[in-house]
Design a protein around this motif. Structure first.
Motif, PDB file in Angstrom:
ATOM      1  N   CYS A   1       0.427   0.796 -14.158  1.00 17.67           N
ATOM      2  CA  CYS A   1       0.460   0.501 -12.722  1.00 17.67           C
ATOM      3  C   CYS A   1      -0.805   1.005 -12.028  1.00 17.67           C
ATOM      4  CB  CYS A   1       1.708   1.114 -12.101  1.00 17.67           C
ATOM      5  SG  CYS A   1       3.261   0.406 -12.741  1.00 17.67           S
ATOM      6  N   SER A   2      -1.290   2.151 -12.463  1.00 18.82           N
ATOM      7  CA  SER A   2      -2.520   2.695 -11.883  1.00 18.82           C
ATOM      8  C   SER A   2      -3.695   1.762 -12.138  1.00 18.82           C
ATOM      9  CB  SER A   2      -2.808   4.081 -12.466  1.00 18.82           C
ATOM     10  OG  SER A   2      -1.743   4.969 -12.229  1.00 18.82           O
ATOM     11  N   VAL A   3      -3.806   1.264 -13.376  1.00 22.16           N
ATOM     12  CA  VAL A   3      -4.891   0.352 -13.701  1.00 22.16           C
ATOM     13  C   VAL A   3      -4.711  -0.976 -12.967  1.00 22.16           C
ATOM     14  CG1 VAL A   3      -6.003  -0.942 -15.563  1.00 22.16           C
ATOM     15  CG2 VAL A   3      -5.353   1.445 -15.929  1.00 22.16           C
ATOM     16  N   ALA A   4      -3.466  -1.415 -12.813  1.00 24.86           N
ATOM     17  CA  ALA A   4      -3.211  -2.651 -12.071  1.00 24.86           C
ATOM     18  C   ALA A   4      -3.688  -2.528 -10.632  1.00 24.86           C
ATOM     19  CB  ALA A   4      -1.724  -2.991 -12.108  1.00 24.86           C
ATOM     20  N   SER A   5      -3.423  -1.396 -10.000  1.00 19.70           N
ATOM     21  CA  SER A   5      -3.867  -1.175  -8.631  1.00 19.70           C
ATOM     22  C   SER A   5      -5.389  -1.109  -8.551  1.00 19.70           C
ATOM     23  CB  SER A   5      -3.261   0.119  -8.072  1.00 19.70           C
ATOM     24  OG  SER A   5      -3.804   0.413  -6.805  1.00 19.70           O
ATOM     25  N   PHE A   6      -5.987  -0.356  -9.469  1.00 14.93           N
ATOM     26  CA  PHE A   6      -7.445  -0.207  -9.479  1.00 14.93           C
ATOM     27  C   PHE A   6      -8.115  -1.577  -9.661  1.00 14.93           C
ATOM     28  CE2 PHE A   6     -11.522   1.452 -11.088  1.00 14.93           C
ATOM     29  CZ  PHE A   6     -11.722   2.528 -10.237  1.00 14.93           C
ATOM     30  N   THR A   7      -7.558  -2.380 -10.563  1.00 14.93           N
ATOM     31  CA  THR A   7      -8.095  -3.715 -10.812  1.00 14.93           C
ATOM     32  C   THR A   7      -7.955  -4.599  -9.575  1.00 14.93           C
ATOM     33  OG1 THR A   7      -7.499  -3.528 -13.154  1.00 14.93           O
ATOM     34  CG2 THR A   7      -7.879  -5.750 -12.295  1.00 14.93           C
ATOM     35  N   TYR A   8      -6.805  -4.523  -8.933  1.00 13.83           N
ATOM     36  CA  TYR A   8      -6.551  -5.318  -7.729  1.00 13.83           C
ATOM     37  C   TYR A   8      -7.561  -4.975  -6.623  1.00 13.83           C
ATOM     38  CZ  TYR A   8      -4.042  -7.043  -3.592  1.00 13.83           C
ATOM     39  OH  TYR A   8      -3.700  -7.678  -2.419  1.00 13.83           O
ATOM     40  N   LEU A   9      -7.757  -3.683  -6.384  1.00 16.68           N
ATOM     41  CA  LEU A   9      -8.686  -3.260  -5.339  1.00 16.68           C
ATOM     42  C   LEU A   9     -10.118  -3.667  -5.672  1.00 16.68           C
ATOM     43  CD1 LEU A   9      -7.259   0.296  -4.547  1.00 16.68           C
ATOM     44  CD2 LEU A   9      -6.986  -1.790  -3.186  1.00 16.68           C
ATOM     45  N   ALA A  10     -10.512  -3.508  -6.921  1.00 15.73           N
ATOM     46  CA  ALA A  10     -11.860  -3.897  -7.324  1.00 15.73           C
ATOM     47  C   ALA A  10     -12.070  -5.394  -7.133  1.00 15.73           C
ATOM     48  CB  ALA A  10     -12.113  -3.506  -8.775  1.00 15.73           C
ATOM     49  N   GLY A  11     -11.024  -6.182  -7.424  1.00 15.72           N
ATOM     50  CA  GLY A  11     -11.121  -7.627  -7.273  1.00 15.72           C
ATOM     51  C   GLY A  11     -11.281  -8.071  -5.834  1.00 15.72           C
ATOM     52  N   ARG A  12     -10.956  -7.203  -4.904  1.00 18.73           N
ATOM     53  CA  ARG A  12     -11.145  -7.493  -3.475  1.00 18.73           C
ATOM     54  C   ARG A  12     -12.341  -6.745  -2.901  1.00 18.73           C
ATOM     55  NH1 ARG A  12      -7.015  -9.060  -5.354  1.00 18.73           N
ATOM     56  NH2 ARG A  12      -5.599 -10.612  -4.464  1.00 18.73           N
TER      57      ARG A  12
ATOM     58  N   TYR B   1     -13.040  -3.807  -2.754  1.00 19.59           N
ATOM     59  CA  TYR B   1     -12.633  -2.668  -1.928  1.00 19.59           C
ATOM     60  C   TYR B   1     -13.627  -1.517  -2.021  1.00 19.59           C
ATOM     61  CZ  TYR B   1      -9.463   0.819   0.106  1.00 19.59           C
ATOM     62  OH  TYR B   1      -8.898   1.785   0.902  1.00 19.59           O
ATOM     63  N   PHE B   2     -14.140  -1.267  -3.229  1.00 24.45           N
ATOM     64  CA  PHE B   2     -15.012  -0.112  -3.445  1.00 24.45           C
ATOM     65  C   PHE B   2     -16.483  -0.395  -3.180  1.00 24.45           C
ATOM     66  CE2 PHE B   2     -11.422   0.267  -6.497  1.00 24.45           C
ATOM     67  CZ  PHE B   2     -10.850   1.427  -6.016  1.00 24.45           C
ATOM     68  N   ASP B   3     -16.856  -1.676  -3.097  1.00 26.89           N
ATOM     69  CA  ASP B   3     -18.263  -2.030  -2.976  1.00 26.89           C
ATOM     70  C   ASP B   3     -18.869  -1.480  -1.680  1.00 26.89           C
ATOM     71  OD1 ASP B   3     -17.678  -3.357  -5.259  1.00 26.89           O
ATOM     72  OD2 ASP B   3     -18.252  -5.356  -4.555  1.00 26.89           O
ATOM     73  N   ASN B   4     -20.065  -0.900  -1.813  1.00 31.34           N
ATOM     74  CA  ASN B   4     -20.801  -0.335  -0.675  1.00 31.34           C
ATOM     75  C   ASN B   4     -20.016   0.780   0.021  1.00 31.34           C
ATOM     76  OD1 ASN B   4     -23.071  -2.173  -0.923  1.00 31.34           O
ATOM     77  ND2 ASN B   4     -21.687  -3.750  -0.168  1.00 31.34           N
ATOM     78  N   SER B   5     -19.292   1.563  -0.770  1.00 29.54           N
ATOM     79  CA  SER B   5     -18.575   2.717  -0.232  1.00 29.54           C
ATOM     80  C   SER B   5     -19.211   4.001  -0.759  1.00 29.54           C
ATOM     81  CB  SER B   5     -17.094   2.669  -0.626  1.00 29.54           C
ATOM     82  OG  SER B   5     -16.938   2.793  -2.028  1.00 29.54           O
ATOM     83  N   LYS B   6     -19.092   5.072   0.013  1.00 31.14           N
ATOM     84  CA  LYS B   6     -19.695   6.346  -0.359  1.00 31.14           C
ATOM     85  C   LYS B   6     -18.720   7.190  -1.186  1.00 31.14           C
ATOM     86  CE  LYS B   6     -22.549   6.708   3.821  1.00 31.14           C
ATOM     87  NZ  LYS B   6     -22.814   7.513   5.042  1.00 31.14           N
ATOM     88  N   CYS B   7     -19.262   7.909  -2.147  1.00 30.90           N
ATOM     89  CA  CYS B   7     -18.518   8.992  -2.790  1.00 30.90           C
ATOM     90  C   CYS B   7     -18.702  10.203  -1.878  1.00 30.90           C
ATOM     91  CB  CYS B   7     -19.038   9.266  -4.194  1.00 30.90           C
ATOM     92  SG  CYS B   7     -18.719   7.915  -5.345  1.00 30.90           S
TER      93      CYS B   7
ATOM     94  N   SER C   1      -6.877   3.617   6.930  1.00 30.84           N
ATOM     95  CA  SER C   1      -6.432   2.690   5.899  1.00 30.84           C
ATOM     96  C   SER C   1      -7.121   1.342   6.055  1.00 30.84           C
ATOM     97  CB  SER C   1      -4.912   2.508   5.951  1.00 30.84           C
ATOM     98  OG  SER C   1      -4.530   1.931   7.183  1.00 30.84           O
ATOM     99  N   ARG C   2      -7.129   0.603   4.942  1.00 31.22           N
ATOM    100  CA  ARG C   2      -7.678  -0.754   4.955  1.00 31.22           C
ATOM    101  C   ARG C   2      -6.665  -1.673   4.295  1.00 31.22           C
ATOM    102  NH1 ARG C   2     -13.041  -2.837   1.675  1.00 31.22           N
ATOM    103  NH2 ARG C   2     -12.742  -5.060   2.069  1.00 31.22           N
ATOM    104  N   ASP C   3      -6.186  -2.637   5.021  1.00 34.12           N
ATOM    105  CA  ASP C   3      -5.118  -3.511   4.542  1.00 34.12           C
ATOM    106  C   ASP C   3      -5.712  -4.657   3.727  1.00 34.12           C
ATOM    107  OD1 ASP C   3      -2.857  -4.927   4.068  1.00 34.12           O
ATOM    108  OD2 ASP C   3      -2.291  -5.217   6.161  1.00 34.12           O
ATOM    109  N   VAL C   4      -5.478  -4.614   2.408  1.00 35.56           N
ATOM    110  CA  VAL C   4      -5.905  -5.704   1.533  1.00 35.56           C
ATOM    111  C   VAL C   4      -4.695  -6.302   0.807  1.00 35.56           C
ATOM    112  CG1 VAL C   4      -8.268  -4.895   1.181  1.00 35.56           C
ATOM    113  CG2 VAL C   4      -6.427  -4.011  -0.274  1.00 35.56           C
ATOM    114  N   GLY C   5      -3.503  -6.094   1.385  1.00 38.19           N
ATOM    115  CA  GLY C   5      -2.298  -6.571   0.740  1.00 38.19           C
ATOM    116  C   GLY C   5      -1.854  -5.631  -0.366  1.00 38.19           C
TER     117      GLY C   5
END
Length: 286
Positions: free
Chosen positions: A122-133, A135-141, A82-86
């Motif tokens: 809620c799903s889009v809210a979470s996705f938006t929150y993670l993207a704003g931090r 979270y997904f940048d430089n991660s592998k699929c 896990s990665r804690d981003v709040g």
């Protein structure tokens, strides 16, 4: 040999379904109680007082607050995967409309997407929150699944990666009725370009998601849909051709060449994505 993800989902589905049913029943009871209370107020106080209490005579525009969805996030203990981003906010979440998203893989042409707030707030809210931090940048699929989708958002690659919170399913397509007569134009549950959530335990979503590069129509859909590709589906389809090798469970789903999300951004409600200019190279290898 570790059990396949499909088996993990199957074993966990029954337990999560019971939990979700209990939560839904509790919410229905809460709403009924609220309705009964409101009716009682009207009866006891009289129509005139009730109208006043509801604010008909008090229309001060400055005192009006913007409404929104309320979302519940279930805290999970921090672990190696896990990665804690709040956590995202819980109140006044946008409940209607869309958000644009832009995903850039390696140096391929960018993919733009439309996230569906109305059906999955809620799903889009979470996705938006993670993207704003970032979270997904430089991660592998980490997988190109047998179902015809890129599996992304698992930062550890062990199938368990995610933030330190989870949330419930929204917008899961209805199951196919086996007794229904065949149709000549069946719309698949997950058309090519669909963006959906996936998780090691059904009903406990985190950061993992799928981008389907071909139609997928299971008898019992289980992936909550959050949006769809607007432009760049050919990029996803090209990545889908990447050669794969077997994982620890023997499933040939691991990309032989790294599929890297170099950036994933989400825009404002109602905005239109403006994709960045693609880089010169078009290789999926990192």
């Amino acid at each position: 040999m570790a059990p396949s993800k499909a088996r993990q989902r199957k074993l966990a589905r029954a337990k999560l379904d019971r939990q979700m049913a209990r939560r839904a029943a509790k919410e229905r009871r809460r709403r009924r109680l609220g309705a009964i209370t409101a009716i009682s107020v009207v009866v006891l106080l009289g129509a005139g007082v009730a109208v006043w209490a509801l604010g008909v005579f008090d229309r001060d525009e400055d005192s009006t607050e913007a409404g929104g969805e309320s979302c519940a996030w279930t805290t999970q203990s921090a672990a190696d995967s896990s990665r804690d981003v709040g956590q995202p906010p819980t109140e006044n979440i946008p409940s209607e409309g869309t958000r644009p998203a832009t995903i850039t893989f390696n140096s391929l042409a960018p993919v733009t997407a439309t996230l569906n707030i109305t059906d999955a707030p809620c799903s889009v809210a979470s996705f938006t929150y993670l993207a704003g931090r970032q979270y997904f940048d430089n991660s592998k699929c980490t997988e190109i699944t047998e179902e015809g989708a890129l599996h992304c958002g698992d930062l550890t690659g062990d199938g368990l990666g995610g933030p330190t919170y989870t949330y419930w399913d929204e917008n899961v397509p209805a199951a196919t009725d086996p007794s229904a007569p065949p149709s000549g134009s069946v719309t698949p549950a997950y058309p090519a370009g669909t963006i959906a959530l996936t998780s090691p335990t059904p009903g406990q979503n985190g950061s993992q998601f799928l981008i389907f590069f071909k139609d997928f129509n299971p008898a019992t859909p289980q992936y909550p849909i959050i949006g769809s590709v607007a432009t760049g589906l050919e990029t996803v389809q090209e990545i889908g051709k990447t050669e794969t090798v077997a994982n620890e469970a023997g499933e040939k789903v691991v990309p032989k060449s790294d599929v890297l999300i170099t950036s994933l951004t989400v825009g404002e409600v109602g905005a239109t994505a403006a994709p960045p200019a693609p880089a010169a190279s078009a290789s999926t290898a990192s």
